[in-house]
Design a protein around this motif. Sequence first.
Motif, PDB file in Angstrom:
ATOM      1  N   SER A  94      43.705  29.019 176.102  1.00  0.00           N
ATOM      2  CA  SER A  94      43.241  28.605 174.592  1.00  0.00           C
ATOM      3  C   SER A  94      42.587  27.353 174.725  1.00  0.00           C
ATOM      4  N   LYS A 118      41.909  29.466 169.021  1.00  0.00           N
ATOM      5  CA  LYS A 118      40.843  29.912 170.140  1.00  0.00           C
ATOM      6  C   LYS A 118      39.512  30.415 169.667  1.00  0.00           C
ATOM      7  N   SER A 128      37.118  34.193 166.237  1.00  0.00           N
ATOM      8  CA  SER A 128      38.080  33.264 166.486  1.00  0.00           C
ATOM      9  C   SER A 128      39.645  33.781 166.331  1.00  0.00           C
ATOM     10  N   THR A 129      40.595  33.259 166.839  1.00  0.00           N
ATOM     11  CA  THR A 129      41.945  33.809 166.845  1.00  0.00           C
ATOM     12  C   THR A 129      42.946  32.386 166.549  1.00  0.00           C
ATOM     13  N   MET A 184      46.810  31.378 165.324  1.00  0.00           N
ATOM     14  CA  MET A 184      48.256  31.828 165.188  1.00  0.00           C
ATOM     15  C   MET A 184      49.312  30.644 165.366  1.00  0.00           C
ATOM     16  N   ILE A 227      49.553  35.354 162.628  1.00  0.00           N
ATOM     17  CA  ILE A 227      48.397  35.818 163.572  1.00  0.00           C
ATOM     18  C   ILE A 227      47.152  36.206 162.937  1.00  0.00           C
ATOM     19  N   ALA A 228      45.975  35.675 163.020  1.00  0.00           N
ATOM     20  CA  ALA A 228      44.841  36.064 162.392  1.00  0.00           C
ATOM     21  C   ALA A 228      43.557  35.763 163.121  1.00  0.00           C
ATOM     22  N   ARG A 229      42.910  36.927 162.939  1.00  0.00           N
ATOM     23  CA  ARG A 229      41.478  37.037 163.754  1.00  0.00           C
ATOM     24  C   ARG A 229      40.322  37.325 162.791  1.00  0.00           C
ATOM     25  N   ASP A 230      39.206  36.304 162.895  1.00  0.00           N
ATOM     26  CA  ASP A 230      38.118  36.239 162.283  1.00  0.00           C
ATOM     27  C   ASP A 230      36.943  36.946 163.357  1.00  0.00           C
ATOM     28  N   ILE A 231      36.277  37.976 162.759  1.00  0.00           N
ATOM     29  CA  ILE A 231      35.207  38.576 163.745  1.00  0.00           C
ATOM     30  C   ILE A 231      33.804  38.341 163.358  1.00  0.00           C
ATOM     31  N   HIS A 291      38.105  39.489 158.275  1.00  0.00           N
ATOM     32  CA  HIS A 291      39.440  38.766 158.500  1.00  0.00           C
ATOM     33  C   HIS A 291      40.485  39.537 158.734  1.00  0.00           C
ATOM     34  N   GLU A 323      45.053  39.947 159.710  1.00  0.00           N
ATOM     35  CA  GLU A 323      46.142  39.123 159.736  1.00  0.00           C
ATOM     36  C   GLU A 323      47.432  39.554 159.726  1.00  0.00           C
TER      37      GLU A 323
END
Length: 241
Positions: free
Chosen positions: A29, A63, A69-70, A72, A92-96, A106, A108
Amino acid sequence: PLPPVFIIRFFMKKILSTIVFCVLVSHFSIAQNLQLHYDFRNTLYGSSLSKTNYITATFEMFKPDRYGSTFMFVDFDFSGSKTNLGTIYAEIARDIKIDSFPVMPHIEYNGGIGSGFVIDNAFLAGGSYNFDIGHFAFNTYLAYKLHTFERLSHDIQWTLSWVAGLLSDRLTVSGFVDVWTENLDRSSAIPDKKVIILSEPQVWYNIFHSFSVGSEVKLSYNFLADRKFYVIPTLAVKYTF
């Protein structure tokens, strides 16, 4: 129905898997930190809210990469008897990222366990947007939120988070505000909704590049108790690695 012990063991395995994941991603990270917060809720509100003041340990990771981005974090509340671990909670979440399109999909997950109980899972899907104002970097998203209560709760959540480095990065200001809905009665077939507001602004003085002291103020309405507002400050230290 499954016995409670089986359910608790199942979710314990899930949380332990999350912790292992935290350790693994920390090697790859760009930004991660460990925080220790001393929580004053018993001093301020007495045993109706908590039997004691207690320490919360937080592992946090962010990260960014070429695909998005990720983010958490995992909270470990040492609120059990004799300062034992009381609850574990993780998000924990992820934006693509989609080319140069400003709004990012998004996704999560939220969930955890406590002493003899389970913190119900929540799954979110929506759209996220980043923007800057002066020294402050902001992220906001609006998402559909599914709570896996005894009766599923179909809800919505809006979140705004921020971070800024001030005074030549000697001072860091960060935090978030969440506003979401959920079923008032988690077992009702005809749900009434309530609105919950939760915010945790932080301020850190960076003594060294990797070591900081500061405070977090937990602001909540309808979260710890129905129709009640709480302000709970902490004293904290943070190690960034």
